[in-house]
Design a protein around this motif. Structure first.
Motif, PDB file in Angstrom:
ATOM      1  N   ASP A   1      -5.900   5.467   6.144  1.00  0.00           N
ATOM      2  CA  ASP A   1      -4.728   4.600   6.307  1.00  0.00           C
ATOM      3  C   ASP A   1      -5.046   3.462   7.271  1.00  0.00           C
ATOM      4  O   ASP A   1      -6.187   3.320   7.724  1.00  0.00           O
ATOM      5  CB  ASP A   1      -3.497   5.401   6.730  1.00  0.00           C
TER       6      ASP A   1
ATOM      7  N   ARG B   1      -8.300   1.129  -3.591  1.00  0.00           N
ATOM      8  CA  ARG B   1      -7.996   2.355  -2.852  1.00  0.00           C
ATOM      9  C   ARG B   1      -8.796   2.360  -1.559  1.00  0.00           C
ATOM     10  O   ARG B   1      -9.924   1.871  -1.522  1.00  0.00           O
ATOM     11  CB  ARG B   1      -8.390   3.554  -3.711  1.00  0.00           C
ATOM     12  N   SER B   2      -8.206   2.913  -0.518  1.00  0.00           N
ATOM     13  CA  SER B   2      -8.890   3.119   0.757  1.00  0.00           C
ATOM     14  C   SER B   2      -8.868   4.606   1.070  1.00  0.00           C
ATOM     15  O   SER B   2      -7.856   5.275   0.822  1.00  0.00           O
ATOM     16  CB  SER B   2      -8.196   2.370   1.891  1.00  0.00           C
TER      17      SER B   2
ATOM     18  N   LEU C   1      -4.981   5.471   0.844  1.00  0.00           N
ATOM     19  CA  LEU C   1      -3.982   4.502   0.415  1.00  0.00           C
ATOM     20  C   LEU C   1      -4.362   3.951  -0.949  1.00  0.00           C
ATOM     21  O   LEU C   1      -5.535   3.714  -1.229  1.00  0.00           O
ATOM     22  CB  LEU C   1      -3.905   3.332   1.395  1.00  0.00           C
TER      23      LEU C   1
ATOM     24  N   ASN D   1       0.868  -1.180   0.000  1.00  0.00           N
ATOM     25  CA  ASN D   1       0.000   0.000   0.000  1.00  0.00           C
ATOM     26  C   ASN D   1       0.899   1.222   0.000  1.00  0.00           C
ATOM     27  O   ASN D   1       1.995   1.191   0.572  1.00  0.00           O
ATOM     28  CB  ASN D   1      -0.889   0.041   1.240  1.00  0.00           C
TER      29      ASN D   1
ATOM     30  N   HIS E   1      -3.798   0.577  -3.063  1.00  0.00           N
ATOM     31  CA  HIS E   1      -3.397  -0.822  -2.891  1.00  0.00           C
ATOM     32  C   HIS E   1      -2.755  -1.269  -4.199  1.00  0.00           C
ATOM     33  O   HIS E   1      -3.318  -1.071  -5.274  1.00  0.00           O
ATOM     34  CB  HIS E   1      -4.600  -1.692  -2.550  1.00  0.00           C
TER      35      HIS E   1
END
Length: 146
Positions: free
Chosen positions: A130, A126-127, A138, A104, A140
């Motif tokens: 964090d 994607r996030s 983040l 990540n 991925h």
């Protein structure tokens, strides 16, 4: 000459020092209170973590990588050694152990995003936050071949 080797207990303080210097040089997006909280977290576990180190001819650590079950949890290079291929050497070493390695990267760290893409990693998701739930998105990534 750079060598990659497993960390030893005495390398712990140097690994934390590398982390601090690298974060201060590349993570300008962190709020001071988040930087302090991350420092406390990292200082508590990094010295005991099983790291791969890139060391110079005098066995002085200049960069480190942490891999857990094929996922690269951390890759940090001392700013004085950036641009010398240490990060790439560590990633290649990691890929020799885990051909489908994932990681990540903070979306705000454009240099790191570009580095991983150049190394052959491709986005898988994607996030918005964090790993600690903070508002630092983040990306991925998974290795897809260079």
């Amino acid at each position: 000459m750079i060598t990659i080797r497993p960390s030893r207990p005495e390398d712990g303080p140097r690994a934390v020092e590398i982390w601090r210097q690298a974060v201060d040089a590349t993570h300008h997006f962190l709020l001071p209170e988040d930087r302090a909280a991350l420092d406390a977290l990292v200082s508590s576990f990094l010295p005991q973590a099983p790291l791969w180190l890139a060391v110079d001819a005098q066995d002085h650590p200049l960069a480190f990588m942490l891999i857990d079950n094929g996922h690269m949890e951390a890759l940090f290079v001392d700013p004085i050694a950036r641009g010398q291929g240490l990060g790439a050497a560590l990633v290649r070493h990691g890929l020799s152990l885990h051909a489908e390695m994932s990681t990540n990267v903070n979306e705000q760290n454009a240099q790191a995003v570009g580095f991983y893409e150049k190394m052959g990693f491709r986005g898988t998701g994607r996030s918005e936050v964090d790993g600690q739930g903070r508002p630092y998105p983040l990306i991925h990534l998974k290795y897809g071949g260079a």
